[in-house]
Design an enzyme around this catalytic site. Structure first.
Site, mmCIF file in Angstrom:
data_model
loop_
_atom_site.group_PDB
_atom_site.id
_atom_site.type_symbol
_atom_site.label_atom_id
_atom_site.label_comp_id
_atom_site.label_asym_id
_atom_site.label_seq_id
_atom_site.Cartn_x
_atom_site.Cartn_y
_atom_site.Cartn_z
ATOM 1 C CD GLU A 16 -2.911 -1.055 2.389
ATOM 2 O OE1 GLU A 16 -4.020 -1.413 2.268
ATOM 3 O OE2 GLU A 16 -2.443 -0.686 3.389
ATOM 4 C CB VAL A 17 3.825 2.451 -1.763
ATOM 5 C CG1 VAL A 17 4.602 3.748 -1.869
ATOM 6 C CG2 VAL A 17 4.559 1.385 -0.890
#
Lengths: 536, 536
Positions: free
Chosen positions: B332-333
């Protein structure tokens, strides 16, 4: 992971800075539920645990003495211990003096036990213009004094070894007279100690009715002296029971906290566990022309059953529970078993109600209500909404308990009050229905008077109840799952309607309240990423 | 009420008789998770707490001595107390004699610490044809002995002041080598005592990996000696931390139970709490041409950051955690902040990756993996699936952790293993996602090898992990909410695939196991209406 995303979404409009700072910044020294009227000041007095005391100028009684002792422990749990030895309090905030004494002025004699619509008004003055340098809690009733003591205890702001108290004036009273929490001790047994812990939390949230759904299909933990076999054969085990002494202990514990104990014995459905201990009570189900060995609701055509119910409810209302009201249930009656039973069929033909089983249900309820109407104490009663929906003739002072589907609840409240009956709402407050995420907003957005109806109708709304059905809770998770979610309902039922419109405004106050309850030693669960001093 | 109805539905196919008898009748003396092979008999031996002892015939070590002492306490908590004084045991069931001694035969020297794919096979013989009248637990490894001791402790059936033990033979070993439970100590702090309680329960369910998601956006409780400001400025408070001594205590507590501690330090996203303590680490976000004061993921173009990561992970892997593996996160960047930063834009133009931020993420991950590849202990690593999905070049022995949406999980497992990587599954086992009702069936119906792929691919499935993300759990509800739901995952990961196909078959065994854990003093929540002796 996903969880993190889900939550980031949740914070929109609620949260402060992300990162190492917690999303929700708690308030400091705010009272939950929010008082009706409060006049805060920017000055503070200092309360020193070593010297502080409550004094009584007005009437006095055991409830009051018990309460002042209790609140001294709640406010100063570490009195005389290490806490006192940590750095001294400061006078940083505008200091107006020491508050060494709070005078409790009960202006009328104590009432012996709490009751429906009791007076809970109270007033608190700390260093007020007309009484400078002193603190007072005053009320016309002991119940108001109890609420005021809780409020005062929440105003203390730890400051070193002492506490700051805002020099404020509070005039407070509940919006609704019936503010209940329902627990179910049939699906799972709840030890007396857990019920007492829950009563502590109810008092700290100004609830005033413990609705005790004592028995149901799964087990019969209630010990009846007149009918000992009900629990002997109906409880999970001979240890999963509530003896007369247990019930007395709970009723007294609640009384001292201004909480009514409203017992529910739900009939004619939800009664499987009654069967083994009371032969003939339940309807034998048939397969074809032979009894199948299984049983249905209470058998409405067995006249002996009404004698049994008379004796049973007489014991309940004269020897166990002291409240004027009893909850008679009446929900979710299944007709399958009645349909299978030839004797029932014959009876219905005889009475020209062939095929109309809700009429048969009416027969039962009508006779039950007649039994209740002739109880020694002339008790009032509550019923679940089906009894009203089915058009049974009920006494004019009956309280109809609305529980069905959120969306239809408003129409139901309208119908019930239009018919002139008093009502309480639970539909939107089934705390047992859990979801992932922040689920309390829906509880806060629900209002018992939010339905189409005249002012006269809304006057008939006595309040509501949060319900925690027991299928999935027992001593391991009851407190954490019920609290602080029930606190949200508590504020809706106590505080002024215009004070409870915004979940955003409630959030930082709820955060403080949750940490407050945790700090008092109760395992109440978190509502979002957060921390409390009491985490460790 | 509704709740009751919901449950009745649930019972179809699961429940026994309604009413006072609980819906689920627990088994007696069944082992959870189910052993691979068991040959029960209809004869029993009697174990008397006063005379019973473990003896060691093979190799010995501190882990074994600690374990035998521990299991004596688990099996006989009331030894010498009132329990012994209750009615004597009977010989009703076919009695073949007293089991006063169980011989522990460790056939190879103890290994010092648990590791990936360690040998956990064990054998138990009670009064077997080849060894009549005696009991033996034998294994090639200390880890097998630990699993065998847990199994033996679950075979004891209370009988008055003694216990019956079936004269059985068991040959057992895990289906998967990686059986993990992930906890998150960033969204809420979990006291060391709670982490240890959770390790006890993991051992009682034969889990062997505690995946510790130590830090995240919300807080940085991990104390680094080299970089003390990370926790000083990143933890919720200076008390919400894990000191080197705390970590050592947890690692040792886990080691003695045959449980690996797999630390996760998730980067470059989920790192908000790292920022305050390590200036320059996070990417400054911009509004127009000026920094907005907020920060994004780790700044991939600041070369100093890789030096920091080298020093940080060196401390983590050489001074704190002893496992060969470290979890590097990588999930989840968010690209928003990178997009806003002109220096990032310039760097990307320079490197001909303008606009392709997953390429930029690759730049970071590639450099991080290079750092990890040169750690003193040459540690292996796990990454969340995004790292693989984004096509970053990862070492051939990388373990890819699949967590995304249940439906797509199968395809992902196929892709990952087709590419030749080892993998573990969590997608279907996010225990933090709670629902009303009986929700464990979905956990039991999920199987890590249930995807289209060759046998060779399935050989690359090391197992899986149950995940309990911390947004809504802390010390008040972690144990109850995690257990016994995690027990369901434990059996899927340990027992033979053909033994774990039916939730109906598992139900009465799970009921016994839940009451067993409750009886051992752990507040594990109920799964349906039920009772346990330990309720009171």
């Amino acid at each position: 992971m996903k969880a993190a995303l889900a939550v980031v979404a949740v914070w929109v409009g609620v949260s402060g800075v992300m990162g190492s700072i917690p999303q929700v910044k708690p308030t400091v020294g705010q009272v939950w539920p929010s008082p009706q009227m409060q006049q805060p000041n920017n000055t503070y007095m200092i309360v020193r645990p070593e010297t502080f005391k409550f004094t009584t100028t007005g009437h006095d009684c055991d409830i009051l003495r018990n309460a002042t002792q209790r609140y001294m422990k709640i406010m100063f749990p570490d009195k005389g211990s290490r806490r006192s030895s940590i750095q001294p309090w400061s006078k940083t905030k505008a200091f107006t003096g020491y508050l060494d004494e709070v005078t409790i002025n009960l202006m009328a004699p104590c009432e012996e036990k709490p009751y429906n619509d009791m007076d809970e008004h109270y007033q608190i003055k700390i260093d007020s213009p007309d009484a400078q340098g002193i603190g007072t809690i005053m009320a016309q009733s002991i119940w108001g004094i109890l609420r005021g003591l809780e409020t005062f205890s929440q105003m203390l702001i730890p400051d070193g070894s002492a506490f700051m108290v805002n020099t404020t004036q509070i005039m407070d009273f509940p919006r609704f007279g019936h503010r209940g929490l329902m627990l179910d001790t049939s699906r799972h047994y709840l030890p007396v100690a857990v019920l007492k812990e829950n009563l502590d939390l109810m008092a700290m949230n100004k609830f005033n009715v413990f609705h005790w759904h004592v028995v149901d299909d799964q087990s019969f933990p209630y010990v009846s002296t007149a009918f000992p076999n009900l629990s002997k054969l109906g409880a999970y085990t001979e240890r999963h029971i509530y003896t007369p002494a247990d019930v007395a202990e709970i009723v007294e514990y609640a009384r001292l906290r201004g909480i009514r104990v409203l017992p529910e014995f739900d009939t004619p459905g939800h009664t499987q566990s009654w069967g083994p201990g009371q032969p003939g009570l339940l309807t034998p189900c048939y397969t074809g022309s032979v009894p199948s060995g299984t049983f249905g609701p209470i058998n409405p055509i067995n006249e002996d059953n009404y004698k049994f119910l008379k004796d049973f409810f007489t014991e309940v209302t004269t020897q166990r529970f002291t409240d004027h009201y009893v909850h008679l249930g009446g929900d979710e009656v299944s007709f399958n078993c009645w349909q299978s039973n030839p004797n029932i069929t014959a009876y219905m033909a005889e009475h020209n109600i062939t095929g109309d089983y809700s009429k048969l249900e009416q027969v039962y309820i009508t006779k039950l209500l007649d039994v209740i109407a002739h109880l020694p104490n002339k008790n009032g009663y509550l019923v679940w909404q089906e009894v009203f929906d089915n058009g049974v003739e009920i006494a004019s002072d009956t309280i109809v308990h609305v529980w069905k589907g959120g969306s239809t609840a408003g129409e139901e409240m309208n119908k019930v009050t239009k018919a002139g009956y008093q009502t309480i709402l639970s539909s939107c407050w089934y705390l047992n229905y859990i979801n992932y995420g922040v689920d309390w907003h829906a509880y806060y957005d629900c209002d018992p008077t939010n339905f189409n109806g005249t002012d006269a109708q809304k006057q008939l709304v006595l309040g509501g109840e949060a319900c925690m059905w027991g299928e999935f809770v027992d001593r391991t998770n009851l407190i954490a799952r019920t609290w602080p979610r029930a606190s949200v309902v508590a504020e809706k039922l106590w505080s002024a309607i215009d004070q409870t419109q915004s979940t955003d405004a409630a959030t930082p106050r709820l955060e403080e309240h949750r940490c407050r309850l945790l700090g008092r030693g109760y395992g109440v669960e978190p509502l979002w990423p957060s921390f409390c001093e009491a985490d460790i």
